[in-house]
Design a protein around this motif. Structure first.
Motif, PDB file in Angstrom:
ATOM      1  N   ASN A   1      32.143  44.691  33.120  1.00 47.18           N
ATOM      2  CA  ASN A   1      31.364  45.913  32.960  1.00 47.18           C
ATOM      3  C   ASN A   1      31.041  46.107  31.477  1.00 47.18           C
ATOM      4  O   ASN A   1      31.790  46.767  30.763  1.00 47.18           O
ATOM      5  CB  ASN A   1      32.179  47.093  33.504  1.00 47.18           C
ATOM      6  CG  ASN A   1      31.341  48.341  33.593  1.00 47.18           C
ATOM      7  OD1 ASN A   1      30.145  48.319  33.292  1.00 47.18           O
ATOM      8  ND2 ASN A   1      31.957  49.427  33.973  1.00 47.18           N
TER       9      ASN A   1
ATOM     10  N   ASN B   1      33.430  59.428  30.362  1.00 46.33           N
ATOM     11  CA  ASN B   1      33.633  59.017  31.753  1.00 46.33           C
ATOM     12  C   ASN B   1      33.726  57.505  31.887  1.00 46.33           C
ATOM     13  O   ASN B   1      34.565  56.982  32.618  1.00 46.33           O
ATOM     14  CB  ASN B   1      32.508  59.547  32.635  1.00 46.33           C
ATOM     15  CG  ASN B   1      32.669  61.016  32.929  1.00 46.33           C
ATOM     16  OD1 ASN B   1      33.745  61.572  32.734  1.00 46.33           O
ATOM     17  ND2 ASN B   1      31.616  61.654  33.366  1.00 46.33           N
ATOM     18  N   LEU B   2      32.838  56.788  31.180  1.00 50.40           N
ATOM     19  CA  LEU B   2      32.874  55.330  31.239  1.00 50.40           C
ATOM     20  C   LEU B   2      34.185  54.791  30.686  1.00 50.40           C
ATOM     21  O   LEU B   2      34.813  53.907  31.263  1.00 50.40           O
ATOM     22  CB  LEU B   2      31.721  54.737  30.428  1.00 50.40           C
ATOM     23  CG  LEU B   2      30.368  54.688  31.108  1.00 50.40           C
ATOM     24  CD1 LEU B   2      29.346  54.116  30.163  1.00 50.40           C
ATOM     25  CD2 LEU B   2      30.443  53.840  32.360  1.00 50.40           C
TER      26      LEU B   2
ATOM     27  N   ASP C   1      36.924  55.301  33.139  1.00 48.66           N
ATOM     28  CA  ASP C   1      36.890  54.311  34.219  1.00 48.66           C
ATOM     29  C   ASP C   1      37.447  52.978  33.750  1.00 48.66           C
ATOM     30  O   ASP C   1      38.220  52.332  34.470  1.00 48.66           O
ATOM     31  CB  ASP C   1      35.449  54.120  34.709  1.00 48.66           C
ATOM     32  CG  ASP C   1      35.010  55.267  35.606  1.00 48.66           C
ATOM     33  OD1 ASP C   1      35.864  56.119  35.897  1.00 48.66           O
ATOM     34  OD2 ASP C   1      33.836  55.294  36.002  1.00 48.66           O
TER      35      ASP C   1
ATOM     36  N   ASP D   1      40.703  50.980  35.120  1.00 48.74           N
ATOM     37  CA  ASP D   1      40.655  49.607  35.627  1.00 48.74           C
ATOM     38  C   ASP D   1      41.699  48.751  34.937  1.00 48.74           C
ATOM     39  O   ASP D   1      42.295  47.866  35.536  1.00 48.74           O
ATOM     40  CB  ASP D   1      39.272  48.991  35.388  1.00 48.74           C
ATOM     41  CG  ASP D   1      38.220  49.661  36.248  1.00 48.74           C
ATOM     42  OD1 ASP D   1      38.611  50.494  37.085  1.00 48.74           O
ATOM     43  OD2 ASP D   1      37.035  49.356  36.080  1.00 48.74           O
TER      44      ASP D   1
ATOM     45  N   ARG E   1      40.974  52.152  41.535  1.00 47.23           N
ATOM     46  CA  ARG E   1      39.562  51.902  41.313  1.00 47.23           C
ATOM     47  C   ARG E   1      38.749  52.197  42.574  1.00 47.23           C
ATOM     48  O   ARG E   1      39.117  51.826  43.666  1.00 47.23           O
ATOM     49  CB  ARG E   1      39.414  50.435  40.945  1.00 47.23           C
ATOM     50  CG  ARG E   1      38.046  50.091  40.534  1.00 47.23           C
ATOM     51  CD  ARG E   1      38.101  48.710  39.950  1.00 47.23           C
ATOM     52  NE  ARG E   1      36.789  48.401  39.468  1.00 47.23           N
ATOM     53  CZ  ARG E   1      36.524  47.283  38.855  1.00 47.23           C
ATOM     54  NH1 ARG E   1      37.476  46.411  38.654  1.00 47.23           N
ATOM     55  NH2 ARG E   1      35.321  47.045  38.440  1.00 47.23           N
ATOM     56  N   THR E   2      37.599  52.870  42.392  1.00 45.31           N
ATOM     57  CA  THR E   2      36.743  53.119  43.555  1.00 45.31           C
ATOM     58  C   THR E   2      35.352  52.611  43.269  1.00 45.31           C
ATOM     59  O   THR E   2      34.852  52.789  42.190  1.00 45.31           O
ATOM     60  CB  THR E   2      36.651  54.608  43.895  1.00 45.31           C
ATOM     61  OG1 THR E   2      36.348  55.319  42.720  1.00 45.31           O
ATOM     62  CG2 THR E   2      37.913  55.092  44.525  1.00 45.31           C
TER      63      THR E   2
END
Lengths: 297, 337
Positions: free
Chosen positions: A31, A281-282, A285, A289, A296-297
């Motif tokens: 990512n 927010n990123l 996440d 992870d 994790r969704t």
């Protein structure tokens, strides 16, 4: 996570750090937005720290330029109705916006975390009371509760921080309680107890350090939301008062001009606010992870 | 079944009680002395004492709480100082506007989020999966008040597609006769197509703003729970038995995946009711949110407290509905009860 140079990492402690570096590269590689958001994060921190030296104009001085002039070379983000430089105001506001969010999150982390850890470890009446308190907070639409708290306690920045901390409290309390509970009877805890450690010592030295990673994930997932909440409260006229520069209040000031076409007054502060929340927010996440891939969704 | 519903109703009582206790504490935490506040700046010492006795502030806290409960039950939620009307009347008048906006926003979000989540889960790694990921991450980062303004600028000022973002109807249209208070339904009941279009076009932008915000958690949860269910053994068995892919996807997977999504609806309603306030302010929507903001600005506390209580009661009620729906959808939850 702790070093950006693979060669250095391997030399310092072969194995563990190299493995962490590998995981980090895997997460970032999967990512690439994580790397971008990390860069943005550093940018925001720098703005918050050095804002007053970076801003080209005094954020409160009016008639720095022609009122309501669109973005130009002299004023990159244009000027507002009083002729104040919007770029400077956006930069200066970073410290206040991030400050409110950090203070609120820190407050709910410490209080919620401790309450949750005690509730999870000792159980009993304290567990029942704190669970009841957190359930009651969650029985409200959270933003509405924050409005009510600020309205009742008085319209100040400190109360914005307090209200944001209160509505975030249940999340920390629940995570800490659940994580401590599952480890309460674990082997290493039993061992620590058998070695003659007191209950409090077991809790603070053996359990709390172990529940830190999920708590950190919770913090990073929570930051963006805290910023959004604080900005929303000042958008409706709570907390920060004009002429103070703050993103939410600047969007509110620009709102009346948007229907007549002066878009830049509201756009730039809104965009920066969005970018800040997006970046947190990123990062949240990615951190999740990295630390806790199961969630994790 | 009936028993299960009763049980859930009883289960909602502690939340209800908690909400009332908190709003009571908030009313008693007014800055300064409420009696002096209500007596006005010119109030003499006797006047303040009189107000204090009238408000019951001279009694003990538990006594005050009982009085508060009695007033709430009798529908006495205080008076708005700015309009002079009882708070409950004002709230009841404006509630349909807020509900209409919230429900249309929710329906829009569900219509987009659920197919998006399902598609993303059935094709992991495809462009639609990335789109879903992008939308869910960006969606929760959007300050609703800012997206609302942006939409108003683009669709009203630049393109001229939307009417001016002020209120539920443009000034040239009269409101339909009151039946439900929802303009969309009332205008249809009156058979007035023109008013329906006018109301719908005013409603479009604020509802889209709300939907954009709550779409994210819904799509995220749908995708995650669909992914989980699709990798389950019973899906493999269904596929191996040669069932039609549509039957596997919808009858077998989707119905099971719906349960966690239903649970997230609780959180989604919390977001929805909160951002509703901001959207109402942006679009000058005459709902209970903008009523509360006006009162806040005027330091008029009774309407704000009434608003917080009304929103909390609504939220408890919505959670109760979700619980009951959960029981209807999931036979296991019914057995437990």
């Amino acid at each position: 996570m702790n070093t950006a140079n693979p060669a250095l990492a391997t030399r310092a402690a072969p194995g563990r750090l190299a493995r962490q570096w590998h995981t980090l590269r895997y997460v970032v590689g999967e990512n690439p937005l994580s790397a971008i958001s990390a860069g943005l994060f550093v940018g925001f921190v720098l703005l918050a720290l050095f804002g007053p030296w970076l801003a080209p104009h005094d954020p409160l001085a009016s008639h720095v330029g022609e009122p309501l002039s669109p973005p130009s070379m002299a004023h990159w983000f244009g000027t507002d109705a009083l002729g104040r430089d919007i770029l400077s105001r956006v930069i200066i506001a970073t410290r206040l916006d991030l400050g409110i969010a950090v203070a609120a999150v820190a407050l709910s982390f410490v209080i919620g975390g401790l309450m949750g850890a005690f509730a999870g470890y000792f159980g009993g009446w304290f567990d029942r009371v704190s669970t009841r308190v957190s359930d009651t907070i969650m029985a409200f639409p959270l933003f509405v509760l924050a409005m009510g708290i600020v309205a009742a306690l008085g319209n100040t920045v400190a109360n914005i921080v307090l209200a944001t901390a209160i509505i975030n409290l249940p999340f920390y309390l629940r995570v800490a309680r659940a994580e401590v509970r599952v480890r309460r009877e674990a082997g290493f805890v039993e061992a620590a107890r058998l070695a003659g450690n007191g209950e409090l010592r077991v809790l603070f030295y053996h359990l709390i350090p172990n529940v830190m990673p999920p708590m950190m994930v919770q913090i990073s997932l929570n930051m963006g939301w805290a910023i959004l909440n604080a900005a929303g409260l000042s958008f409706i006229g709570l907390g920060v008062r004009p002429p103070e520069a703050e993103w939410g209040i600047m969007v509110a000031e620009g709102a009346q001009y948007i229907v007549s076409g002066e878009w830049w007054i509201a756009l730039f502060p809104g965009l920066v606010l969005m970018l800040a929340v997006f970046c947190f927010n990123l990062l949240g996440d990615s951190l999740r992870d990295l630390i806790d891939p199961r969630r994790r969704t | 079944m009936f028993q299960a519903i009763i049980k859930r109703l009883v289960g909602a009582l502690p939340a209800l009680f908690g909400v009332i206790v908190v709003t009571f504490i908030l009313t008693r935490a007014l800055p300064g002395d409420p009696a002096a506040y209500f007596a006005g700046p010119a109030g003499s010492q006797e006047a303040i004492e009189e107000v204090r006795a009238k408000l019951g502030l001279d009694r003990s806290l538990p006594e005050q709480f009982v009085l508060y409960l009695r007033d709430l039950a009798r529908g006495d939620w205080g008076y708005s100082l700015t309009t002079g009307q009882p708070v409950l009347t004002e709230l009841a008048e404006r509630l349909p506007a807020s509900l209409e906006l919230t429900l249309v926003g929710l329906v829009l979000a569900v219509i987009i989020a659920i197919p998006l989540g399902v598609l993303a889960a059935t094709r992991p790694g495809s462009w639609i999966d990335h789109l879903c990921r992008g939308i869910t991450t960006a969606g929760v980062s959007l300050p609703t008040f800012f997206t609302g303004l942006l939409l108003a600028y683009v669709f009203y000022f630049l393109l001229g597609w939307a009417p001016s973002p002020l209120g539920r109807l443009d000034p040239y249209t009269t409101a339909p006769d009151f039946v439900t208070g929802f303009y969309l339904i009332d205008s249809l009941l009156a058979g007035d197509g023109e008013t329906f279009v006018a109301a719908a076009s005013q409603l479009a932008l604020p509802a889209i703003t709300l939907a954009l915000f709550v779409l994210a958690p819904l799509a995220r949860m749908t995708r995650a729970s669909m992914l989980g269910v699709l990798s389950a053994d019973f899906i493999r068995t269904a596929r191996a038995s040669g069932l039609h892919p549509f039957k596997v996807l919808f009858t077998y997977a989707f119905r099971n995946a719906l349960l966690p999504v239903l649970t997230t609806l609780g959180m989604v309603f919390s977001f929805l009711l909160g951002s509703n306030v901001l959207v109402e302010k942006v679009f000058a929507w005459p709902g209970i949110g903008s009523f509360a903001i006006e009162a806040l600005v005027a330091s008029d506390y009774a309407p704000v407290q009434g608003f917080v209580l009304a929103m909390a009661l609504l939220y408890v009620l919505l959670n109760l509905l979700i619980d009951v729906a959960y029981g209807l959808v999931d036979p296991r939850a019914r057995l437990e009860a």
